[in-house]
Design a protein around this motif. Structure first.
Motif, PDB file in Angstrom:
ATOM      1  N   ILE A   1       0.696  -1.258  -0.053  1.00  0.00           N
ATOM      2  CA  ILE A   1      -0.041   0.019  -0.061  1.00  0.00           C
ATOM      3  C   ILE A   1       0.755   1.077  -0.021  1.00  0.00           C
ATOM      4  CG2 ILE A   1      -1.609   1.371   1.440  1.00  0.00           C
ATOM      5  CD1 ILE A   1      -2.935  -1.488   2.285  1.00  0.00           C
ATOM      6  N   LEU A   2       1.898   1.354   0.772  1.00  0.00           N
ATOM      7  CA  LEU A   2       2.963   2.445   0.807  1.00  0.00           C
ATOM      8  C   LEU A   2       3.456   2.554  -0.383  1.00  0.00           C
ATOM      9  CD1 LEU A   2       4.552   2.090   4.152  1.00  0.00           C
ATOM     10  CD2 LEU A   2       2.521   3.420   3.767  1.00  0.00           C
ATOM     11  N   ASN A   3       3.512   1.760  -1.472  1.00  0.00           N
ATOM     12  CA  ASN A   3       4.064   2.103  -2.774  1.00  0.00           C
ATOM     13  C   ASN A   3       2.890   2.729  -3.791  1.00  0.00           C
ATOM     14  OD1 ASN A   3       5.949   2.269  -4.940  1.00  0.00           O
ATOM     15  ND2 ASN A   3       5.302   0.028  -5.563  1.00  0.00           N
ATOM     16  N   ARG A   4       1.503   3.172  -3.366  1.00  0.00           N
ATOM     17  CA  ARG A   4       0.685   3.678  -3.975  1.00  0.00           C
ATOM     18  C   ARG A   4       0.569   5.060  -3.802  1.00  0.00           C
ATOM     19  NH1 ARG A   4      -2.070  -0.009  -7.990  1.00  0.00           N
ATOM     20  NH2 ARG A   4      -1.139  -1.893  -7.488  1.00  0.00           N
ATOM     21  N   ILE A   5      -0.056   5.686  -4.722  1.00  0.00           N
ATOM     22  CA  ILE A   5      -0.570   7.126  -4.469  1.00  0.00           C
ATOM     23  C   ILE A   5      -1.791   7.324  -5.585  1.00  0.00           C
ATOM     24  CG2 ILE A   5       1.649   8.180  -4.002  1.00  0.00           C
ATOM     25  CD1 ILE A   5       2.217   9.086  -7.090  1.00  0.00           C
ATOM     26  N   LEU A   6      -2.642   8.272  -4.973  1.00  0.00           N
ATOM     27  CA  LEU A   6      -3.617   8.646  -5.865  1.00  0.00           C
ATOM     28  C   LEU A   6      -3.330   9.636  -7.037  1.00  0.00           C
ATOM     29  CD1 LEU A   6      -6.508   8.870  -3.190  1.00  0.00           C
ATOM     30  CD2 LEU A   6      -6.688   7.635  -5.086  1.00  0.00           C
ATOM     31  N   VAL A   7      -3.833   9.273  -8.189  1.00  0.00           N
ATOM     32  CA  VAL A   7      -3.664  10.308  -9.376  1.00  0.00           C
ATOM     33  C   VAL A   7      -4.876  10.146 -10.142  1.00  0.00           C
ATOM     34  CG1 VAL A   7      -1.412  10.030  -9.387  1.00  0.00           C
ATOM     35  CG2 VAL A   7      -2.930   8.318 -10.738  1.00  0.00           C
ATOM     36  N   ASP A   8      -5.128  11.022 -11.160  1.00  0.00           N
ATOM     37  CA  ASP A   8      -6.474  11.008 -11.751  1.00  0.00           C
ATOM     38  C   ASP A   8      -6.063  10.022 -13.004  1.00  0.00           C
ATOM     39  OD1 ASP A   8      -5.525  12.296 -14.492  1.00  0.00           O
ATOM     40  OD2 ASP A   8      -5.040  13.607 -13.029  1.00  0.00           O
ATOM     41  N   LYS A   9      -7.055   9.324 -13.668  1.00  0.00           N
ATOM     42  CA  LYS A   9      -6.716   8.230 -14.759  1.00  0.00           C
ATOM     43  C   LYS A   9      -5.970   8.656 -16.098  1.00  0.00           C
ATOM     44  CE  LYS A   9     -10.704   5.534 -13.194  1.00  0.00           C
ATOM     45  NZ  LYS A   9     -11.984   4.879 -13.505  1.00  0.00           N
ATOM     46  N   GLY A  10      -6.029  10.069 -16.237  1.00  0.00           N
ATOM     47  CA  GLY A  10      -5.139  10.409 -17.205  1.00  0.00           C
ATOM     48  C   GLY A  10      -3.823  10.220 -16.984  1.00  0.00           C
ATOM     49  N   MET A  11      -3.379  10.805 -15.748  1.00  0.00           N
ATOM     50  CA  MET A  11      -1.961  10.775 -15.188  1.00  0.00           C
ATOM     51  C   MET A  11      -1.531   9.606 -15.013  1.00  0.00           C
ATOM     52  SD  MET A  11       0.481  12.486 -14.444  1.00  0.00           S
ATOM     53  CE  MET A  11      -0.180  14.122 -14.469  1.00  0.00           C
ATOM     54  N   LYS A  12      -2.345   8.584 -14.718  1.00  0.00           N
ATOM     55  CA  LYS A  12      -1.876   7.361 -14.508  1.00  0.00           C
ATOM     56  C   LYS A  12      -1.429   6.686 -15.872  1.00  0.00           C
ATOM     57  CE  LYS A  12      -3.352   2.564 -13.187  1.00  0.00           C
ATOM     58  NZ  LYS A  12      -4.426   1.863 -12.495  1.00  0.00           N
ATOM     59  N   LYS A  13      -2.142   6.722 -16.916  1.00  0.00           N
ATOM     60  CA  LYS A  13      -1.730   6.530 -18.109  1.00  0.00           C
ATOM     61  C   LYS A  13      -0.517   7.154 -18.591  1.00  0.00           C
ATOM     62  CE  LYS A  13      -3.668   6.245 -23.035  1.00  0.00           C
ATOM     63  NZ  LYS A  13      -4.934   6.444 -23.835  1.00  0.00           N
ATOM     64  N   SER A  14      -0.167   8.581 -17.979  1.00  0.00           N
ATOM     65  CA  SER A  14       1.015   9.126 -18.686  1.00  0.00           C
ATOM     66  C   SER A  14       2.284   8.511 -17.907  1.00  0.00           C
ATOM     67  CB  SER A  14       0.833  10.693 -18.291  1.00  0.00           C
ATOM     68  OG  SER A  14      -0.306  11.328 -19.032  1.00  0.00           O
ATOM     69  N   ILE A  15       1.932   8.512 -16.858  1.00  0.00           N
ATOM     70  CA  ILE A  15       3.286   7.743 -15.994  1.00  0.00           C
ATOM     71  C   ILE A  15       3.514   6.406 -16.458  1.00  0.00           C
ATOM     72  CG2 ILE A  15       3.897   6.840 -13.379  1.00  0.00           C
ATOM     73  CD1 ILE A  15       2.247   9.274 -12.473  1.00  0.00           C
ATOM     74  N   GLY A  16       2.583   5.419 -16.553  1.00  0.00           N
ATOM     75  CA  GLY A  16       2.604   4.291 -17.031  1.00  0.00           C
ATOM     76  C   GLY A  16       3.396   3.293 -16.177  1.00  0.00           C
ATOM     77  N   ASP A  17       4.192   2.633 -16.728  1.00  0.00           N
ATOM     78  CA  ASP A  17       5.140   1.541 -15.935  1.00  0.00           C
ATOM     79  C   ASP A  17       6.657   2.541 -15.623  1.00  0.00           C
ATOM     80  OD1 ASP A  17       3.299  -0.139 -16.223  1.00  0.00           O
ATOM     81  OD2 ASP A  17       3.831  -1.038 -18.057  1.00  0.00           O
ATOM     82  N   ARG A  18       6.711   3.498 -15.700  1.00  0.00           N
ATOM     83  CA  ARG A  18       7.906   4.186 -15.159  1.00  0.00           C
ATOM     84  C   ARG A  18       7.921   4.535 -13.739  1.00  0.00           C
ATOM     85  NH1 ARG A  18       7.977   9.490 -18.992  1.00  0.00           N
ATOM     86  NH2 ARG A  18       5.813   9.156 -18.885  1.00  0.00           N
ATOM     87  N   LEU A  19       8.988   4.849 -13.353  1.00  0.00           N
ATOM     88  CA  LEU A  19       9.244   5.432 -11.953  1.00  0.00           C
ATOM     89  C   LEU A  19       8.755   6.728 -12.063  1.00  0.00           C
ATOM     90  CD1 LEU A  19      13.005   4.457 -11.365  1.00  0.00           C
ATOM     91  CD2 LEU A  19      11.334   3.977  -9.803  1.00  0.00           C
TER      92      LEU A  19
END
Length: 579
Positions: free
Chosen positions: A495-513
């Motif tokens: 859980i501590l490795n999670r942050i809340l973002v909007d779904k568009g930002m999640k797509k932008s970050i993807g699988d990157r650090l």
């Protein structure tokens, strides 16, 4: 007419016979019954299995099974049920409809799978009279529960001492209970004769209520070998169209209608007057439970269905409805629970709604103190996962304790979650994404504390709830490639490795650090993103775990900050085990 007569003389394309659960479980274990390759995987959540166990023990109809006979030489793909070892046999039958029910019963009765299922003894016994309760007076919601063997918890129901102390046994031991009953009776009754009487009563309980776990018979429709594939597919598709469930609210609507209490109209009106009910997808039955708490101090299903009266509905409806809406407003505005998807527990609304109307009648200072206590109760319940099991009983106990705690001069009766708060740094550090209550609790706590949206730099609480999602700070590949000595920390789903973002930002970050994503932006955007990251209680400066791409350091840094937040809202201390 001759044509019609001959048509009705035709043999059916199937035969239907009852088969006991015991024989079906043996057949599954031996591999003589299997699944066709096209069947979906086992997907039932544990609560569905609990519901099926309740139906079986109650001897209620639980649907028909559909199987298909197989020839030895038939080349049709198949696979064994989940949890079954390969015996090398070809199955004699394939299950076309009933996989979820059969897998559930197989795993519950054999103890395989990630979840084990348990039965509490005392709900079935009236200890005042030392007699078995009639089944319609037994609250099966509290009597039967599931436990995830993979998770860390405050108790271990697999421990035999815990089982005796709590009069709780695994469903998989249902046919080997005589020695266990003897031990339980001796632990409860010091007097030998009284212990013998209790042991006999326990054996009667087994014979009366557990026997269906072996003998309950499903009607099984068996298609013959020569059934065409087209017919098999059509039958399979037809049987998998689910119908509408009949709810307790539906039953009570019908029950109270002759008494001029029109629950459906009341509920439709409430949805218009209190839009938060619809926004949070509150079930009408939850309001009935809140009314039952106010009228009878019980949220048990049997009490709501059998004891709640039309007069009590009329008396308590308005305050229960208003209380439910006010609680939702409180949780949304002050606790970060911005939608039903982020509410840790739906059932916790019931006792809170039942007491809320009385809070609104208090003077300002007393009201502020009561609201502060109610918030502590909420957060303590979330982080101790108090509503994971026996939610109906928990709601009743909490309602009674809340009334004493909120409206009396002393704290002599503190709700269980507050009085017995127990959360360690190890449990918080190692809690995984699938720990729903703690996961949603942490995320909404960050929202409460002003966590910012990456895209707009505004508070996340201002975003449309449906736009929210989570993303890993350290992606799966980076975590698995790390070289931690502690393998439990090498887990990307913490859980501590999670942050809340909007779904568009999640797509932008993807699988990157997340750090790599930030570094890919211009200097001005980087500053805003770092500020947003830090608003999620993540250290981002030089030397931090995020800056140095050290997953372990990042986790420990965030653990400290999140633990401080939890202690702040609960008013309780976290136990530090040196993780």
């Amino acid at each position: 007419m001759a044509v019609v007569s001959s048509m009705f003389k035709e043999d059916p394309v199937f035969k239907a016979l009852p088969e006991s659960i015991g024989s079906l479980v043996v057949a599954i274990q031996r591999g003589t019954i299997a699944l066709p390759d096209f069947q979906r995987n086992f997907v039932w959540e544990p609560k569905r299995t609990v519901e099926l166990l309740k139906s079986v023990i109650s001897r209620y109809p639980a649907g028909t099974l559909l199987t298909w006979e197989q020839k030895d030489g038939l080349n049709f793909g198949y696979r064994l049920f989940s949890g079954v070892s390969d015996t090398g046999r070809r199955p004699a039958r394939l299950v076309l409809d009933g996989q979820q029910r059969l897998t559930s019963m197989y795993q519950a009765l054999t103890g395989v799978g990630d979840h084990r299922f348990f039965i509490r003894v005392w709900p079935f016994i009236d200890r005042a009279t030392m007699e078995l309760r009639p089944l319609d007076e037994v609250d099966l919601d509290d009597a039967i529960f599931a436990h995830d063997s993979r998770r860390r918890s405050r108790y271990n129901p697999n421990d035999q001492e815990w089982q005796i102390k709590n009069a709780t046994f695994p469903v998989s031991e249902y046919d080997r209970l005589r020695p266990w009953f003897k031990k339980l009776a001796r632990s409860v009754e010091p007097d030998r004769d009284a212990a013998d009487d209790l042991e006999e009563l326990l054996n009667q309980f087994r014979d009366k209520y557990l026997q269906p776990l072996e003998s309950y018979a499903f009607p099984v429709v068996d298609l013959p070998t020569g059934t065409p594939l087209v017919a098999v597919c059509n039958i399979f598709e037809t049987l998998n169209r689910s119908g509408k469930e009949l709810t307790p609210f539906d039953l009570l609507t019908a029950k109270f209608y002759p008494q001029d209490v029109y629950l459906r109209d009341l509920w439709d009106e409430a949805l218009v007057r209190y839009p938060l009910l619809k926004e949070f997808k509150v079930e009408a039955y939850s309001v009935l439970q809140a009314m039952s708490l106010r009228a009878r101090k019980s949220a048990q299903r049997s009490d709501v269905l059998n004891k709640l009266t039309a007069a009590e509905v009329s008396e308590h409806w308005e305050e229960a409805i208003a209380g439910m809406s006010d609680v939702l407003d409180f949780l949304k505005r002050q606790c970060g629970a911005v939608s039903s998807e982020w509410l840790p527990y739906g059932m916790i609304l019931v006792p809170m709604a039942a007491v809320f109307a009385e809070i609104t009648h208090l003077r300002s200072q007393a009201k502020a103190e009561a609201m502060e206590k109610l918030g502590r109760f909420y957060w303590c319940s979330v982080f101790t996962e108090n509503y994971d099991q026996g939610a109906n009983s928990q709601a009743g106990a909490d309602y009674r304790a809340l009334r004493a705690w909120l409206f009396s001069d002393g704290d002599e009766r503190v709700p269980e979650a507050v009085a017995e708060f127990s959360l360690s740094d190890a449990d918080l550090l190692l809690a995984r994404y699938n720990r729903k209550a703690i996961f949603r609790g942490v995320m909404t706590l960050l929202v409460r504390e002003g966590a910012k949206d990456f895209s707009t730099a505004q508070a996340i609480s201002n975003l449309p709830p449906m736009a929210l999602d989570t993303v890993r700070v350290f992606p799966k590949e980076a975590v698995l490639a790390s070289e931690f000595e502690d393998l439990e920390l090498r887990d990307p789903e913490l859980i501590l490795n999670r942050i809340l973002v909007d779904k568009g930002m999640k797509k932008s970050i993807g699988d990157r650090l997340v750090k790599e994503y930030i570094e890919g932006q211009d200097a001005g955007t980087q500053r805003k993103l770092i500020e947003a990251v830090e608003s999620h209680f993540i250290e981002a400066g030089e030397g931090s775990g995020l800056a140095n791409q050290s997953y372990e350091l990042f986790l420990r840094e965030r653990l400290t900050q999140v633990a401080d937040l939890i202690e702040g809202v609960t008013g309780c201390s976290i136990v530090y085990e040196g993780m």
